[in-house]
Every structure is written in structure tokens, then in C-alpha cells.
Design a protein around this motif. Structure first.
Motif, mmCIF file in Angstrom:
data_model
loop_
_atom_site.group_PDB
_atom_site.id
_atom_site.type_symbol
_atom_site.label_atom_id
_atom_site.label_comp_id
_atom_site.label_asym_id
_atom_site.label_seq_id
_atom_site.Cartn_x
_atom_site.Cartn_y
_atom_site.Cartn_z
ATOM 1 N N ILE A 215 0.828 -1.211 0.000
ATOM 2 C CA ILE A 215 0.000 0.000 0.000
ATOM 3 C C ILE A 215 0.865 1.264 0.000
ATOM 4 N N GLY A 216 2.132 1.103 -0.375
ATOM 5 C CA GLY A 216 3.000 2.267 -0.526
ATOM 6 C C GLY A 216 3.691 2.717 0.724
ATOM 7 N N VAL A 217 3.689 1.881 1.778
ATOM 8 C CA VAL A 217 4.381 2.200 3.023
ATOM 9 C C VAL A 217 5.696 1.435 3.049
ATOM 10 N N LEU A 218 6.802 2.139 3.130
ATOM 11 C CA LEU A 218 8.107 1.492 3.150
ATOM 12 C C LEU A 218 8.308 0.829 4.511
ATOM 13 N N GLY A 219 8.492 -0.473 4.500
ATOM 14 C CA GLY A 219 8.679 -1.196 5.754
ATOM 15 C C GLY A 219 9.370 -2.517 5.520
ATOM 16 N N TRP A 220 10.099 -2.966 6.518
ATOM 17 C CA TRP A 220 10.764 -4.268 6.425
ATOM 18 C C TRP A 220 10.990 -4.814 7.820
ATOM 19 N N GLY A 221 11.364 -6.074 7.866
ATOM 20 C CA GLY A 221 11.561 -6.739 9.142
ATOM 21 C C GLY A 221 12.939 -6.493 9.715
ATOM 22 N N VAL A 222 12.984 -6.341 11.018
ATOM 23 C CA VAL A 222 14.248 -6.228 11.752
ATOM 24 C C VAL A 222 14.168 -7.166 12.942
ATOM 25 N N GLY A 223 15.285 -7.405 13.567
ATOM 26 C CA GLY A 223 15.271 -8.190 14.789
ATOM 27 C C GLY A 223 14.642 -7.411 15.925
ATOM 28 N N GLY A 224 14.181 -8.139 16.919
ATOM 29 C CA GLY A 224 13.558 -7.493 18.067
ATOM 30 C C GLY A 224 14.479 -6.495 18.742
ATOM 31 N N ILE A 225 15.753 -6.813 18.795
ATOM 32 C CA ILE A 225 16.691 -5.912 19.457
ATOM 33 C C ILE A 225 16.862 -4.613 18.671
ATOM 34 N N GLU A 226 16.880 -4.713 17.335
ATOM 35 C CA GLU A 226 16.977 -3.507 16.517
ATOM 36 C C GLU A 226 15.689 -2.683 16.617
ATOM 37 N N ALA A 227 14.559 -3.382 16.691
ATOM 38 C CA ALA A 227 13.281 -2.683 16.847
ATOM 39 C C ALA A 227 13.223 -1.947 18.178
ATOM 40 N N ALA A 287 -1.425 -0.102 -12.628
ATOM 41 C CA ALA A 287 -2.682 0.646 -12.504
ATOM 42 C C ALA A 287 -3.900 -0.259 -12.432
ATOM 43 N N THR A 288 -3.796 -1.466 -12.953
ATOM 44 C CA THR A 288 -4.933 -2.390 -12.934
ATOM 45 C C THR A 288 -4.736 -3.537 -11.953
ATOM 46 N N LEU A 289 -3.649 -3.508 -11.196
ATOM 47 C CA LEU A 289 -3.354 -4.600 -10.271
ATOM 48 C C LEU A 289 -4.050 -4.330 -8.941
ATOM 49 N N PRO A 290 -5.008 -5.178 -8.531
ATOM 50 C CA PRO A 290 -5.748 -4.931 -7.286
ATOM 51 C C PRO A 290 -4.828 -4.930 -6.066
ATOM 52 N N MET A 291 -5.291 -4.300 -5.001
ATOM 53 C CA MET A 291 -4.478 -4.204 -3.789
ATOM 54 C C MET A 291 -4.172 -5.575 -3.202
ATOM 55 N N GLY A 292 -5.115 -6.520 -3.305
ATOM 56 C CA GLY A 292 -4.849 -7.855 -2.787
ATOM 57 C C GLY A 292 -3.638 -8.488 -3.427
ATOM 58 N N GLU A 293 -3.498 -8.317 -4.735
ATOM 59 C CA GLU A 293 -2.344 -8.852 -5.435
ATOM 60 C C GLU A 293 -1.068 -8.120 -5.027
ATOM 61 N N ARG A 294 -1.147 -6.811 -4.870
ATOM 62 C CA ARG A 294 0.034 -6.029 -4.469
ATOM 63 C C ARG A 294 0.547 -6.479 -3.102
ATOM 64 N N THR A 295 -0.357 -6.598 -2.153
ATOM 65 C CA THR A 295 0.083 -6.947 -0.797
ATOM 66 C C THR A 295 0.566 -8.391 -0.726
ATOM 67 N N THR A 296 0.008 -9.278 -1.550
ATOM 68 C CA THR A 296 0.499 -10.657 -1.614
ATOM 69 C C THR A 296 1.945 -10.679 -2.103
ATOM 70 N N LEU A 310 8.392 -2.699 -2.960
ATOM 71 C CA LEU A 310 7.511 -1.549 -2.796
ATOM 72 C C LEU A 310 6.651 -1.283 -4.021
ATOM 73 N N PHE A 311 5.378 -0.978 -3.766
ATOM 74 C CA PHE A 311 4.467 -0.509 -4.800
ATOM 75 C C PHE A 311 4.204 0.979 -4.603
ATOM 76 N N PRO A 312 3.947 1.716 -5.705
ATOM 77 C CA PRO A 312 3.695 3.156 -5.581
ATOM 78 C C PRO A 312 2.287 3.437 -5.052
ATOM 79 N N VAL A 313 2.069 4.698 -4.667
ATOM 80 C CA VAL A 313 0.746 5.160 -4.242
ATOM 81 C C VAL A 313 0.003 5.694 -5.466
ATOM 82 N N ASP A 314 -1.236 5.250 -5.637
ATOM 83 C CA ASP A 314 -2.031 5.685 -6.790
ATOM 84 C C ASP A 314 -3.505 5.618 -6.431
#
Length: 886
Positions: A215-227, A287-296, A310-314
Motif C-alpha cells: 500500500i505504498g508504506v516502506l517497511g521491512w523486518g528487523v530483529g527485536g533488538i533492533e526494533a 494501474a490495474t493490479l488490485p491491492m490484494g495482489e500487491r500486498t500478496t 515496494l508498490f507506488p501510491v495511486d
């Protein structure tokens, strides 16, 4: 803060002013990929001439796509996301830091999340009950009974810690809750009488935090200690990565699902090589790719090895925010901000500069599975009949498994035959697919068509449905598909990750006995993202990822070794063969089900009072206190990380006289290292719990006891599929103590080495630490006395976690490994030349039992100046604590 480039500006959105930092104030920024524009804005807003300077900003704007990453930046994510398995130890550490702060003479109230921290309890529910209308209620009751102490502790954290929110159990899967409710896309932050607006970004203690990139939010996993460090105001130190552009064109063919698409992308990107890189999707198909497919697709970032996808915001993003009940003012802010910053995506958007590019015509995607033990091992559905016998033969040869033929079992009064290739677990599970209405409704439609023909799942199959969020249950109910799913055995077993993380629960006793008595290679099929061996169930050797509708179809077949296009799945009660095509819905049927049944009402009602919890959660009572009153608990214990700590820091020392605790091969995952799954009574962890008066029936899982370091260190390197090459012919946490050469558990050997005052190391092959971002894969080895790991290569998160716990990650030089150097693990190791953690390489001397010495160089994988500080202090947490206490 400094604003040397005069980037600060005001954005008016429907009469409300927001302070923003304009990207176009930085020359050259327009050519950057979307992901790097997000990082650039982060630097602009946090310029302070100390952690972020003008040259940092200009260097990022002048990013060279082809250059190897070398520029370090200090990045501050907007928020931290946690699930309970990794979140509990994070909160345990914060509670321990409050105690340590008090002991050092400081104010314990200084230990708080300084960035918003949100935890979703979703990893604790297990599939003990299935295939009945009361499965959900019974599993939830067991979940609360098993985890009462953990939940009481988390509720204390919610009350005592500022800026910390908890989404109670039985609500949804963390990443699904994140995209459906928690994410802002653009973050509005009240600050000193004004409101700043900036890109919503997050780091999470689960590697599938990447799902939010859809959904256009930059995020990734880190270890618990880094979090934890991020929560405590420490920036994430990172190298500006290469960015791989992935161009999508065309449309999916009839009968092809989002799962098939993502398995194809995983296959392509793993082959290309994107570890440590950002992946960014673009092209006319977006532009035609549904959000369900993007998040998958975004969810599976760890499976293709990238930091994020990452997917862009549109406009599709705005439509999704509106569907999921976001406030209209927030939606207007997202649109206005993205357009003002030049990141709004349209079909004719200009292509950014990328380090590398790949392309996929969606029309080339075919139905697929992945397995039997890695998510990147895609198998076209048409090839399953020939693939499986070859995979089975290879496994039997590798594991020396005899062929004993099929076994008889009695299920519900009916004698059945279970053999190699029989599917014993079929699960619609995990955030990867349960957030996607197209595949969830397709599964329901398959069940509806199958039920109409009188079909059921094969009697030996343990079926389960983990809907992912209450919104899914609501739209399945509305579509009239819940009852057909139940008719096939897919009853709701709980709102959690369940089978995908190994919370599969026990197999029916006759099935379990048949597998054990005949050494059967049984199979699971699940709609999740991980199928590493030993992960889904200890008794299931082969595991395949598939779309939810295929999970239903294979549950009916009850076996994996068929061609669903040519072979019948089963025979209907009328004696007619039933093929996949007879129960597969058309895309028009799926689209109609989405249009009619997935509405805003399902989401607004599901999240109307998301933090309140049910009656069980509300009944938990906790005392209001600034420090935690540690009970005599087998779930929550005060960890020893800060015992005897002072404000002074000693120089980092070379390592002398170390012994090898384990000699491991390639692709050792965090599942192999970190404690996870069930606890066996005869294991070190089981023996500890029995000594503490815990009945084996109340052991719960290792993951649920992550707040107790005594249990966790005993479960480290204890995975039943771990193969320590020092102890050939064995599986599990076994090693040979040196120099006695006595066989014993890895835990017992580690404790003996500690009694002898001997440091220990681990030797490993390629991709050490791949898989989920498990902090205990670093914490456990640290408590076992591991001072260094020497591997051929590391997965990104795990290498960072090792440094974060004060363990030295070293890398063999190209072309070298333990085997080429003739290392057996029986040697004594000296590691010299560390130079107080500033060295780029060290010398390793391995002295064999006969006195001969092998000497080789190893690369030091402490990659950034911040990591040097962390290592010198013994890890991130002591570093942060000393800074706050000074």
C-alpha cells in the motif's frame, strides 16, 4: 533541526495546514526510485548536523544506481510494528532496562517507546481443534489458558509504557491488521503546535512486515533488538541499497491467481539475486493490479530475499483506504501529499533510475505450487505428477528413509490408506493470502461447487482456516461461503498465523501412528509463505505452498502426486470422477463475489473497537507500576543481559581458545537456530519445565515462552531437522564436546564450555540465518556463549541481529569454506586482529587435535560505524541504556 536546503513548506489540504519537507528542494531527486525518495524525505526532515548532515542528503540525491552500497545513512522509521512472539521478549527487555536504569541511578520512566509502537497478538493460537463449529472457541479458550502470564505482562506494558498499543488476541494477523487498519500511508504528526506530514514508514519484528509495501508504506523486518533500539529513539543505521526495478505488464490469464503470480516473482527474483536490495514494482500493469495482489507480492519479500518490495501510491491505494474505512481527511492528505512530492503514480509515469531491471508479462504466469521445502522452488501445476516422485526419491536418499509402503488407519470408523505423498495438513493460513479477497473468495467458491457435488476433504487431512482478520469472516459470511467451507472441513480455527508458523497442533492419532510406524513422507499444503522443513509440523517431511482454492482442491484429493488437469481429484457420491475444472470458479465469478460482498461495512465493523478485546482480555487485571514485579513464572523472566553492567565500556577483545559448538551447512535458517515449535519432554527445555513443575500437557510452544530466557537458550539449535556435521548421522541439537569428543545436546555442551571458561563459535555455509527475523536466533546463541560465527554468507536481518547481541559475524573469503579449509569442528580457534572492532578482516588460526595449525583470513561483517559501537558495548541494548543513563 536544520533545514539547510530550505525544504520546509506548508501544504494546505481542505483548509488544514501541514508542515512538509519538499523533495524538489534537492536537485536531482526527481530521478530517484520511490523508495529512495522516501528515505530522502526522512533525511531532510531529520537533518541535525550530527546524525544527518547536508552532505548525507546530497549524496543520496546523487545516488549512483550501479555503485556497490557504501553510503551509510541514519534512518528513522515513523513507527515500530510487533507480533507477540517477537514482541514479548522486546517488552521483557524494556522492562529489564527499566530495572537496570534504576540500578544505575537513573529514572526508569526514561525507558519508553519514543516512536509509536504497535503490537498485535496473533502468533499464539494453535490448531488443537479443527473441523467443527466450536473449533474457534475451543482454540481461543486454550490460547488464553496457556498464555495468561504472557498476556498479563503485555497488558502491564500497555499501561506502563507510553506510546505502546496492543491489539488483543483473536483479532487478526499482524500484517493484515497493519494494512487494513494501522497504516497511515502518510503520517500526520502533531509537533509543538503544528502538524507535520511525512511518509508512513515502519520496521517490524516479523520479516513479513514487508507486506505493508503493497500500500505504498516502506517497511521491512528487523530483529527485536533492533526494533527496541528504534523504539528508544535510535536511528536505523543502513547502507543506501541498490534498487531493482521490476516491470509488470499485461494481465493474468483465466484460472491464474495472485498466489501463482507471487510464486513466479519469488522464483525470478531469487534466481536474479536481490538479497540486501530494495525491489520496486512499476509498469503499466500496476494501474490495474488490485491491492490484494500487491500486498500478496509485497508480503513475500523475505522469500525472494529483498529488503522490501515496494508498490507506488495511486488511485488503487486511495480506493483501498476508502474500502477499509479510513477517514476521508486522511485519504485527502495521502493524495495531496503524494502529488505535492511528485510520487503519485499513473500508468504513464516516467521510469526512475534503477540499479537493475526485470520484467514480467502477467499473461505468462501459470498455476503453480512451491516446495517441498523452500518457497522459491516453484513447480508448475502441470508438472506436479512428475515432480513429486523425483522430490520424494531425493529426500529418501538424502535422509536414508526406507520405503515401507502404505499404512492402514481407521478414521471415523472408516479404514483408509495413508502413503508417501498423502496430504495430512491442508491449511488456508497466513497473511500472504488471507488478506486477499480474490483468493479467499475463490477458495469459498471451490468449496461451494465441491459441496454441491457432495464432496468432502479426505478423512486423513487435517483442514483449517485462519481468516487473517474479522473482516474476512464477515465477507465470507455475506457471500454465503462460510458454510460450504465448513462442509469441506475448513472451519475457522482462529485469527492468527497458525500453520504457517508451525502452530499446526497435533495430527489425529491414527495419522500420526501411521506416519511413525511406516516412516512415511507425508505432505502439507498451505497458503502461507514458509515451508522450510520441520516448520509446519514435526511429522510432516514435505510441504507445499499453494493458493487457497488449490488448498481446498488438494484437501479433497488427499494426495499430492497427481496432475489436477488430467487426473480426477476424487469420485463423487454418484460414482462420477471429479476434476479440478469441475469445481474451479471463473474469474467473472470471483470478481462478482468481490463486488457484491467486500464492502466498507465489513472493515469498519471489524475494527470498530480494535483495542478493547473480548471478555477474556478485559478480565485480565494488572497492577499500575513503573517497573515490573517479576513473578515466579515459566513464561516471563528477567533476562541476564544487564547483570553487573556499569557505565564503563572495555575495548573489544580478540577471541582465544574457542571451540566449535556446531559445524553447519548451507541455508541454515532462523527456524533451525531459534527455538520454535513444540517442546519435547526429553529435550533440555522440556526437562527444565518439568523441574519447574510444569506438566508436559501444559508446555505450550517454544515461541510462546520467548519471554523466558531459560527455556529459550535450551531450545536454541534444537530444531529436529538441524544437521550438525560434527555429529554425522544425527538430526537435532546434538554435538560433540571438545576435546572429550563426548556426544551431548548443544545446550549441555555450551553449559560445559561455560563452566570450563571456553568461548564457542559456529561454522556455517551460505545464507546463514535466512528466513524469519527471529531475535532469539541471535539471543539464544549469545546466552550459549557463542562469541563469533564464521559463515560463507548471511541473510541481511540475521547478520544485523548477531551484531546487535554482541556476536561477531565473520565471512570466509570467496572460494573458501569450512570444507575447503579442511575444518572438522574438532579444532581450537584463535581469532586475532579485531582492532577494537574496526578491522575489516581478522586472522583465524585453527589448531587440530594433532597439533597442526590451519590459518586463514576472514572478513569482518560489522558493516557500519553504528554497528561498531553496538559491538563494543556488547549489543544495542547496553549501548542505548548507557546513553540514556549517562
Amino acid at each position: 533541526m536544520t533545514d539547510s536546503l530550505n525544504a520546509k513548506a506548508t501544504l494546505d489540504v481542505a483548509g488544514t495546514d501541514y508542515e512538509i519537507f519538499k523533495l524538489d528542494a534537492v536537485p536531482g531527486s526527481d530521478r530517484l526510485p520511490f523508495s529512495l525518495k522516501i528515505l530522502l524525505e526522512n533525511l531532510l526532515r531529520n537533518e541535525d548536523d550530527v546524525t544527518v548532515t547536508r552532505s548525507d542528503i546530497e549524496d543520496l540525491a546523487n545516488w549512483d544506481p550501479q555503485a556497490e552500497p557504501s553510503k551509510e545513512i541514519q534512518y528513522r522509521p515513523a513507527r515500530v510494528l510487533m507480533q507477540d512472539f517477537t514482541g514479548v521478549p522486546a517488552v521483557v527487555d524494556l522492562a529489564a532496562m527499566r530495572d537496570a536504569m534504576k540500578a544505575l541511578g537513573g529514572d526508569p520512566r526514561k525507558i519508553n517507546p519514543l516512536q509509536p509502537a504497535e503490537l498485535v497478538i496473533d502468533h499464539s493460537v494453535q490448531v488443537d481443534h479443527f473441523g467443527s463449529n466450536d473449533a474457534f472457541a475451543l482454540n481461543a479458550e486454550l490460547e488464553f489458558r496457556r498464555n495468561q502470564e504472557r498476556y498479563q505482562f503485555l497488558k502491564w506494558g500497555q499501561k506502563a509504557l507510553d506510546g505502546f498499543k496492543v491489539v488483543p488476541p483473536d483479532t487478526g494477523i499482524v500484517h493484515q491488521v497493519n494494512i487494513e487498519y494501522l497504516s497511515r500511508v502518510i503520517f500526520p504528526n502533531p509537533l509543538d503546535g503544528r502538524t507535520q506530514a511525512y511518509f508512513d514508514t515502519c520496521v517490524g519484528t516479523d520479516s513479513h512486515t514487508t507486506m505493508v509495501n503493497g500500500i505504498g508504506v516502506l517497511g521491512w523486518g528487523v530483529g527485536g533488538i533492533e526494533a527496541e533500539a528504534s523504539m528508544l529513539g535510535q536511528p536505523v543505521s543502513m547502507l543506501v541499497p541498490k534498487v531493482v526495478g521490476f516491470k509488470l505488464t499485461g494481465t493474468l490469464r483465466e484460472g491464474v491467481t495472485a498466489t501463482d503470480l507471487v510464486l513466479t516473482i519469488v522464483d525470478m527474483l531469487r534466481k536474479h539475486g536481490v538479497v540486501g536490495k530494495f525491489v520496486e514494482f512499476y509498469g503499466p500493469a500496476i494501474a490495474t493490479l488490485p491491492m490484494g495482489e500487491r500486498t500478496t507480492i509485497a508480503n513475500m519479500g523475505p522469500e525472494y530475499g529483498a529488503t522490501c518490495g515496494l508498490f507506488p501510491v495511486d488511485q488503487v491505494t486511495l480506493d483501498y483506504l476508502r474500502l477499509t474505512g479510513r477517514d476521508e481527511a486522511q485519504i485527502a492528505l495521502v493524495e495531496a501529499y503524494c502529488k505535492a512530492q511528485g510520487v503519485w503514480h499513473t500508468a504513464d509515469a516516467a521510469e526512475a533510475d534503477y540499479s537493475e531491471t526485470l520484467a514480467l508479462d502477467l499473461g505468462d504466469v501459470v498455476p503453480s505450487l512451491a516446495g517441498p521445502k523452500r518457497p522459491q522452488d516453484r513447480v508448475p501445476l502441470t508438472e506436479m505428477a512428475s515432480h513429486f516422485p523425483a522430490a520424494l526419491a531425493a529426500l529418501k536418499k538424502e535422509r536414508n528413509i526406507p520405503s515401507k509402503g502404505p499404512a492402514k488407519a481407521v478414521m471415523d470408523g472408516q479404514e483408509v490408506e495413508i502413503s508417501d505423498g498423502s496430504i495430512v495438513v491442508a491449511a488456508i493460513t497466513s497473511c500472504t493470502n488471507t488478506s486477499n479477497p480474490s483468493v479467499m473468495l475463490a477458495a469459498g467458491l471451490v468449496a461451494k461447487k465441491a459441496a454441491a457435488l457432495g464432496l468432502k476433504a479426505a478423512p486423513w487431512v487435517k483442514t483449517s482456516l485462519g481468516p487473517g482478520s474479522m473482516a474476512v469472516t464477515r465477507y465470507l459470511d455475506r457471500a454465503g461461503l462460510t458454510e460450504p467451507l465448513k462442509a469441506l472441513g475448513f472451519h475457522n480455527v482462529g485469527y492468527g498465523c497458525t500453520v504457517c508458523i508451525g502452530n499446526t497442533g497435533p495430527l489425529p492419532a491414527p495419522v500420526s501412528k501411521a506416519i511413525a510406524d511406516n516412516d512415511l513422507c507425508a505432505v502439507s499444503i498451505l497458503s502461507g509463505n514458509r515451508n522450510f522443513e520441520g516448520r509446519v509440523h514435526a511429522e510432516v517431511r514435505m510441504n507445499y505452498l499453494a493458493s487457497p482454492p488449490l488448498v481446498v482442491a488438494y484437501a479433497i484429493a488427499g494426495r499430492i502426486d497427481l496432475d489436477p488437469y488430467k487426473d480426477p481429484l476424487t469420485t463423487a457420491p454418484n460414482g462420477q470422477p471429479v476434476y479440478l475444472k469441475d469445481i474451479w470458479p471463473t474469474q467473472d465469478e470471483v470478481n462478482a463475489a468481490i463486488a457484491e460482498n467486500v464492502t466498507v461495512d465489513e472493515f469498519t465493523s471489524a475494527y470498530a473497537d480494535v483495542y478493547a478485546g473480548d471478555a477474556r482480555w478485559q478480565s485480565i487485571e494488572v497492577a499500575a507500576s513503573q517497573t515490573y514485579d517479576w513473578p515466579d513464572s515459566t513464561y516471563i523472566r528477567n533476562p541476564p543481559y544487564f547483570d553487573g553492567m556499569t557505565l564503563d565500556v572495555a575495548p573489544a577483545q580478540d577471541i582465544a581458545g574457542a571451540r566449535c559448538l556446531a559445524l553447519l551447512g548451507d541455508s541454515i535458517t532462523t527456524d533451525h537456530i531459534s527455538p520454535a515449535g513444540s517442546i519435547k519432554p526429553d529435550s533440555p527445555a522440556g526437562k527444565y519445565l518439568i523441574e519447574k513443575g510444569v506438566d508436559p500437557k501444559d508446555f505450550n510452544s517454544l515461541g510462546s515462552r520467548r519471554g523466558n530466557h531459560e527455556v529459550m537458550m535450551r531450545g536454541t539449535f534444537a530444531n529436529i531437522r538441524l544437521r550438525n556435521l560434527m555429529a554425522p548421522g544425527t538430526e537435532g541439537g546434538v554435538t560433540l564436546h571438545q576435546p572429550s569428543n563426548e556426544p551431548m545436546s548443544i545446550f549441555d555442551a555450551a553449559m560445559r564450555y561455560q563452566d570450563e571458561g571456553t568461548p564457542v563459535i559456529v561454522l556455517a555455509g551460505k545464507e546463514y540465518g535466512s528466513g524469519s527475523s527471529r531475535d532469539w536466533a541471535a539471543k539464544g546463541p549469545r546466552l550459549l556463549g557463542v562469541r563469533a560465527v564464521i559463515a560463507e554468507s548471511y541473510e541481511r536481518i540475521h547478520r544485523s541481529n548477531l551484531v546487535g547481541m554482541g556476536i561477531l559475524p565473520l565471512e570466509f573469503l570467496p572460494g573458501e569454506n569450512a570444507q575447503s579449509l579442511g575444518l572438522t569442528g574438532t579444532e581450537q580457534f584463535d581469532i586475532t586482529g579485531l582492532e577494537n572492532a574496526e578491522a575489516k578482516s581478522v586472522t583465524v588460526s585453527a589448531t587440530a587435535p594433532d597439533g597442526s595449525v590451519k590459518t586463514f583470513k576472514a572478513k569482518v561483517r560489522i558493516d557500519t560505524p553504528n554497528e561498531i559501537d553496538y559491538y563494543r558495548h556488547g549489543g544495542i541494548l547496553p549501548y542505548v541504556l548507557r546513553r540514556l543513563a549517562a
